[in-house]
Motif scaffolding. Structure first.
Motif, short mmCIF file in Angstrom:
data_model
loop_
_atom_site.label_atom_id
_atom_site.label_comp_id
_atom_site.label_asym_id
_atom_site.label_seq_id
_atom_site.Cartn_x
_atom_site.Cartn_y
_atom_site.Cartn_z
N ASP B 670 43.46 51.68 24.96
CA ASP B 670 43.21 51.03 26.25
C ASP B 670 44.18 51.52 27.31
O ASP B 670 44.39 50.86 28.32
CB ASP B 670 43.29 49.50 26.09
CG ASP B 670 44.63 49.06 25.52
OD1 ASP B 670 45.41 49.95 25.12
OD2 ASP B 670 44.88 47.85 25.47
N ASP B 733 45.74 51.25 32.73
CA ASP B 733 44.93 50.58 31.71
C ASP B 733 43.50 51.08 31.81
O ASP B 733 43.01 51.38 32.89
CB ASP B 733 44.94 49.06 31.92
CG ASP B 733 46.34 48.52 31.65
OD1 ASP B 733 46.98 49.04 30.72
OD2 ASP B 733 46.77 47.60 32.37
N CYS B 734 42.82 51.16 30.68
CA CYS B 734 41.45 51.59 30.73
C CYS B 734 40.60 50.87 29.69
O CYS B 734 41.12 50.25 28.77
CB CYS B 734 41.34 53.11 30.59
SG CYS B 734 41.95 53.75 29.04
N ASP B 735 39.30 50.97 29.88
CA ASP B 735 38.35 50.32 28.99
C ASP B 735 38.32 51.07 27.66
O ASP B 735 38.06 52.27 27.63
CB ASP B 735 36.96 50.35 29.66
CG ASP B 735 35.95 49.57 28.86
OD1 ASP B 735 36.01 49.61 27.63
OD2 ASP B 735 35.09 48.93 29.51
N ASN B 737 36.24 51.22 25.35
CA ASN B 737 34.96 51.79 24.93
C ASN B 737 34.57 53.02 25.73
O ASN B 737 34.16 54.02 25.17
CB ASN B 737 33.85 50.74 25.05
CG ASN B 737 34.12 49.57 24.13
OD1 ASN B 737 34.57 49.75 23.00
ND2 ASN B 737 33.92 48.37 24.63
N THR B 738 34.72 52.90 27.06
CA THR B 738 34.27 54.02 27.88
C THR B 738 35.40 54.98 28.21
O THR B 738 35.15 56.13 28.53
CB THR B 738 33.67 53.52 29.20
OG1 THR B 738 34.70 52.78 29.88
CG2 THR B 738 32.49 52.61 28.95
N GLU B 740 37.22 54.61 30.74
CA GLU B 740 37.28 54.62 32.20
C GLU B 740 38.58 53.94 32.66
O GLU B 740 38.80 52.76 32.38
CB GLU B 740 36.07 53.85 32.74
CG GLU B 740 35.67 54.17 34.17
CD GLU B 740 35.30 55.62 34.37
OE1 GLU B 740 35.75 56.17 35.38
OE2 GLU B 740 34.59 56.19 33.51
N ASP B 742 41.61 52.20 35.12
CA ASP B 742 41.74 51.43 36.37
C ASP B 742 42.21 52.36 37.47
O ASP B 742 42.75 53.43 37.22
CB ASP B 742 42.78 50.31 36.20
CG ASP B 742 42.21 49.19 35.35
OD1 ASP B 742 41.00 49.24 35.04
OD2 ASP B 742 43.00 48.29 34.98
#
Lengths: 179, 873
Positions: B670, B733-735, B737-738, B740, B742
């Motif tokens: 994440d 921070d990122c998702d 799953n994807t 992607e 912030d």
């Protein structure tokens, strides 16, 4: 002699051959196209195997990276070859089936002369036991039934002539039985 | 070919072969009677047999004649003679590849396959599938599906096996028959069951879940066919290996339960599967070993062979597990089947005690000439392992090996023996003279160039230091007279080493060299001329540099530097010191004694690790002008194994700088890290010049950042330094799953473990094959000596290992091995200090209460000597 595990497969037999007591080929079947692709290599291999095995009746050996089981009878030598990791007893089952089937078919006269006189039957027996390297049948009784071959032998020449004359009738009789 | 055999047959007379005088053209001529009406089954049968016999003997049939015979044969389908029909099927299969248009028999075969005659149906299916291609397969698909589930076993088996053959050709079509195969798998007939299982596995083997399901189903319902059990065991053990399943898995239980099957074939397959499992413990092996032990006393040779071969494999990894079988194995060493006897003896050599070695070796030498090369290599490997285990047995072994060396045998076999003898010589100084004598004798009549050059190199290295070096000269010079170019060149190099080391031999060697200078080969002449000139100078230093201890640079590096030099011609002569040193000393590679693969040992010429780093670093603009890369260290872990970020560091040393390469991995899915760099705080007067950050660090994608540090110039003795390291970065921070991220992130830092630079980082290992000569070459101009007491060290071995790892230098003359039961030892170390100064260390060690060490250091630079002594102290 590496210990790499065997890929599960039905392709058990790499080669089958029958040689006479000079090491000449009477029948050979190679089932792995990568193994000795040329006739010259095949015959070299057979000669090499013959030289290493004909003196002592040892049943099993390891040559040129292959497990080879063999058996001799009077002036004939029967060989079945499989990969180094193959289950030796499976190869043995094939060899025994081949030998027993031929022995029954040739009425126990497993020698070069009788074998050659019944070469068509021998081709058919091998064809029924192994198909493209896969063990098709391992029970000699079944093989004999499937091949349903009548042996030509000198001792029984009279019978053979008789069979030949009455051939058609008997054929039909057998067909009825099978149905 | 046939003709030749015929002649022999005629001589042997009575055992005549009715097929011996077969001429292809005559047989084809005869085949015309196929067209006669009515068909004479008996004669036609005989002719077909002749054709198949000729094909089997390797007779070549041209396409036209084969096609002609094939078409004539198709008429025989009109006859109802069973054997004749069966022989037609065989002919079709044999000719499928040589004749054209074989598909014209398709309709006849389809008729037979679906007809009422069960004897025809199976063989007809097999013949049909042999001539069918992908496009035709659709047309017979319906019949195949029916045939697979046919109640006649031979029909079902034939269809299943033929389908298996066709999987390679058209997987997609055959895959559609999986339901039928499934149905066939529950057949009562053992062969049908086996073939169905085999086909199912081939169709599903890429789908692990389906395979698992299939296994579960059959392990529960049980099988009838021993062949099918063997197949299941193989599938199960493959699955176990792939999933790395523990031995508590139901699959393992299944395999173990097969040890109690009533068929020997299945029991053996299960035992062999257990033995071949990686990570098998002794307790799990025990039941398998005990069934194999039972098989050892079987009257069947094949079973004994299978058992002892498998036990031999167990003995390689778990000798103690096999000791229980020693008695049974003893009974097998006189087995009339030499393969079994050999395997039994080599197994016993692995498990037995030292006292039994002599007896076993005697036994095996009585029949070694009768066994095949493959087994001879097994014997040599066993001996090689034994020599390491029981070094005192070397004389027995050496004798045995020399006898084997005299026998006939292929290259693999000879190489195994030569490698074995060389390793004994290197391990065991007492065996040196006998070993060399055997090798000398061997090269007198050796057809393998590789082995001859290897042995000559060995002679050059070891021969001059034996008490009577002169006796080897004859063997070596014989090679110059008799052999091929490569061997002659190697012999010249070996001769030069004798001349350089033994003054009294020098005049004779020079005479011989003069003879070599007239050789017809360029390489041999060049070498002879070069050595001649060096030897005539009679200077120890020259000898050491050019004869004993050749170049220590990396060959690809040298090639690259020379290429570079020719591109940019300059006034300056080419400087050898700019070439990176070879990282792994080539001659020190120990011969692999562990189980050798049958034949293939590909000689890898991959660029050395350091050459790769050199390229990578050269691509970064900040690091231009640092000169050649001197040394790259092994990676050092700066974090624990299971942390958020994993960082390891590789230290690259240059003449006056160091680059620290931090390989970072982000284990948080994440987070995305950006602008990652490692801040370093040196403890000494080291100066950090540059940071090259890694632009971004994605989840589980390693990336590297670098720091460039200048080494203190004013104080050359400051070789060790501790850096405290902190990783600084921007977190986004990122998702998970994807992936992607912030839009905005925040700065953060992560404290790493301290990084140490030690004296070892400044020294590159270099192997001096002849340490004494190198020692003299450098001379005592900057020699210094000091004595230390190592109070904490209890054994010489420990002391030696400590010194080697501390200084990071190459032990020479095998001095890293301390002989047993000695109280003193001399360790020789060689290396090159940063900047290209040779440095040699001689450490005399004495064991009394603790270890006392007298260190003597020689180098071409005074500072280096000081550095070493200071750092040891």
């Amino acid at each position: 002699m590496d210990s790499a595990a065997l890929e599960p497969s039905l392709y058990t037999v790499k080669a089958v051959f029958i040689l006479d007591n000079d090491g000449n080929r009477l029948l050979s079947k190679y089932y792995d196209p990568e193994l000795y692709p040329s006739m010259k290599e095949q015959k070299n291999f057979e000669m090499n195997v013959f030289n290493k095995t004909h003196k002592a009746d040892n049943e099993i050996s390891f040559l040129e990276g292959m497990t080879i089981v063999y058996k001799s009878s009077i002036d004939l030598f029967f060989y079945v070859a499989g990969s180094a990791q193959e289950n030796e007893l499976m190869l043995m089952a094939v060899l025994n089936c081949l030998f027993e089937s031929l022995s029954q078919m040739l009425r126990k006269n497993v020698e070069k002369r009788t074998l050659l006189d019944n070469m068509d039957g021998v081709f058919l027996v091998v064809d029924e036991i192994i198909d493209g390297g896969v063990i098709l049948e391992s029970d000699p009784q079944q093989v004999i039934e499937k091949v349903n071959y009548r042996c030509v032998s000198e001792q029984a020449y009279g019978f053979v002539l008789f069979d030949y004359i009455t051939g058609n009738m008997e054929d039909q009789g057998e067909k009825r039985q099978l149905l | 070919m046939i003709k030749k055999f015929d002649k022999k047959d005629e001589e042997s007379g009575s055992g005549s072969n009715p097929f011996q005088h077969l001429e292809k053209s005559a047989v084809l001529q005869e085949a015309r009677i196929f067209n006669e009406t009515p068909i004479n089954p008996r004669r036609c049968l005989h002719i077909l047999t002749k054709i198949i016999y000729l094909l089997n003997q390797g007779e070549h049939f041209g396409t036209t004649e084969a096609t002609e015979a094939f078409f004539a044969m198709t008429r025989l389908f009109q006859s109802n003679d069973q054997t004749l029909r069966r022989m037609c099927y065989l002919t079709i299969k044999e000719m499928a590849n040589i004749s054209e248009d074989v598909i014209i028999v398709t309709s006849s075969l389809t008729k037979d396959m679906t007809g009422k005659e069960d004897v025809y149906r199976g063989p007809a299916i097999r013949a049909l599938c042999r001539i069918t291609d992908t496009t035709m397969l659709q047309a017979i698909e319906r019949y195949m599906k029916q045939a697979i589930v046919d109640k006649v076993p031979s029909v079902s088996s034939s269809a299943l096996v033929s389908s298996l053959h066709m999987v390679k050709m058209s997987f997609d079509v055959v895959k559609r028959w999986v339901n039928e195969a499934q149905e066939a798998a529950s057949s009562d007939n053992i062969m049908v069951q086996y073939h169905a299982l085999g086909l199912l596995y081939h169709l599903r083997k890429n789908d692990r879940l389906a395979v698992t399901k299939m296994l579960n189903k059959f392990t529960k319902s049980g099988l009838k066919s021993p062949f099918a059990y063997c197949m299941m065991i193989r599938i199960a053990s493959k699955l176990l290996e792939e999933t790395e399943g523990g031995h508590d898995s139901p699959l393992f239980d299944f395999i173990e339960s097969c040890l109690r099957n009533k068929h020997e074939m299945v029991v053996y397959e299960a035992a062999s599967a257990i033995v071949h499992m990686p990570k098998c413990t002794a307790r799990e092996l025990a039941p398998a070993v005990s069934v194999l032990q039972l098989f050892c006393s079987s009257p069947k040779a094949a079973l004994r062979y299978a058992a002892v071969r498998t036990l031999n494999k167990v003995a390689m990894k778990h000798p103690s597990a096999v000791t229980a079988c020693n008695l049974d194995l003893e009974n097998l060493i006189t087995d009339s089947n030499r393969s079994i006897a050999t395997l039994a003896i080599t197994t016993l050599l692995k498990t037995g005690s030292e006292s039994s070695v002599d007896r076993l070796m005697k036994q095996i030498s009585s029949f070694v000439s009768e066994i095949s090369d493959e087994f001879k290599v097994v014997v040599v490997q066993a001996i090689s392992a034994l020599c390491q285990k029981y070094p005192r047995k070397h004389s027995v072994m050496m004798n045995f090996l020399s006898n084997m060396l005299r026998d006939d045998g292929g290259f693999e076999y000879k190489r195994a023996i030569v490698d074995c003898i060389i390793s004994i010589i290197e391990e065991n100084p007492e065996s040196k003279e006998t070993g060399l004598a055997h090798l000398c004798e061997f090269i007198e009549d050796c057809e393998h160039t590789v082995l001859a050059t290897k042995i000559l190199h060995m002679l050059g290295k070891e021969g001059p230091r034996t008490p009577t070096p002169s006796k080897y000269i004859r063997f070596i010079f014989n090679r110059v007279v008799l052999e091929s170019e490569a061997v002659r060149a190697a012999a010249v190099s070996a001769l030069a080493k004798f001349g350089a080391q033994n003054d009294d031999l020098l005049p004779s060697v020079l005479v011989l060299m003069q003879r070599c200078m007239m050789d017809s080969d360029d390489e041999v002449r060049d070498r002879a001329t070069f050595y001649m000139n060096v030897l005539q100078q009679k200077q120890k230093a020259l000898n050491a540099a050019y004869i004993f201890n050749g170049l220590s640079v990396s060959v690809p590096g040298l090639e690259k530097s020379l290429h570079q030099y020719t591109l940019e011609p300059s006034e300056k002569p080419f400087d050898m010191k700019t070439v990176p040193l070879a990282t792994a000393p080539i001659t020190e590679q120990k011969t692999e004694i562990a189980p050798m693969a049958t034949s293939k040992l590909p000689e890898k010429l991959a660029p050395a690790r350091q050459d790769i780093y050199q390229e990578q670093l050269a691509a970064i603009p900040e690091f231009k002008g640092l000169g050649p890369l001197f040394k790259s260290s092994e990676p050092v872990q700066l974090t624990e194994a299971e942390t958020e970020y994993v960082v390891r560091c590789i230290k690259h040393t240059f003449a006056n700088h160091m680059i620290f390469q931090f390989d970072c991995t982000n284990t948080l899915n994440d987070q995305l890290l950006q602008r990652v760099q490692v801040q370093m705080e040196p403890s000494e007067s080291y100066e950090v010049l540059h940071y090259v950050p890694a632009p971004s660090l994605h989840y589980s994608q390693p990336n590297s950042c670098y720091s460039l540090v200048r080494l203190p110039e004013d104080d050359p003795t400051a070789v060790s330094c501790t850096f405290s390291c902190t990783m600084k970065y921007l977190v986004r921070d990122c998702d998970p799953n994807t992936g992607e991220p912030d839009d905005d992130g925040y700065d953060d830092e992560y404290v790493l473990e301290d990084l140490e630079v030690t004296v070892a980082d400044h020294i590159q290992k270099v192997l001096k094959p002849n340490f004494g000569a190198a020692w003299e070459e450098i001379g005592d101009e900057f020699e210094k000596e000091e004595t230390f007491a190592l109070a904490t060290v209890r054994t010489l071995d420990e002391a030696v290992n400590n010194i080697i790892s501390f200084l990071g230098m190459q032990p020479c003359e095998r001095s890293d091995k301390v002989p047993e039961n000695k109280n003193s030892h001399v360790l020789f170390l060689a290396g090159v200090f940063r900047g290209g100064h040779d440095v040699l260390v001689r450490a005399r060690l004495a064991l009394a209460d603790g270890v006392t060490m007298q260190v003597t250091v020689r180098s071409t630079d005074e500072n280096v000597v000081d550095v070493i002594l200071a750092s040891v102290g």
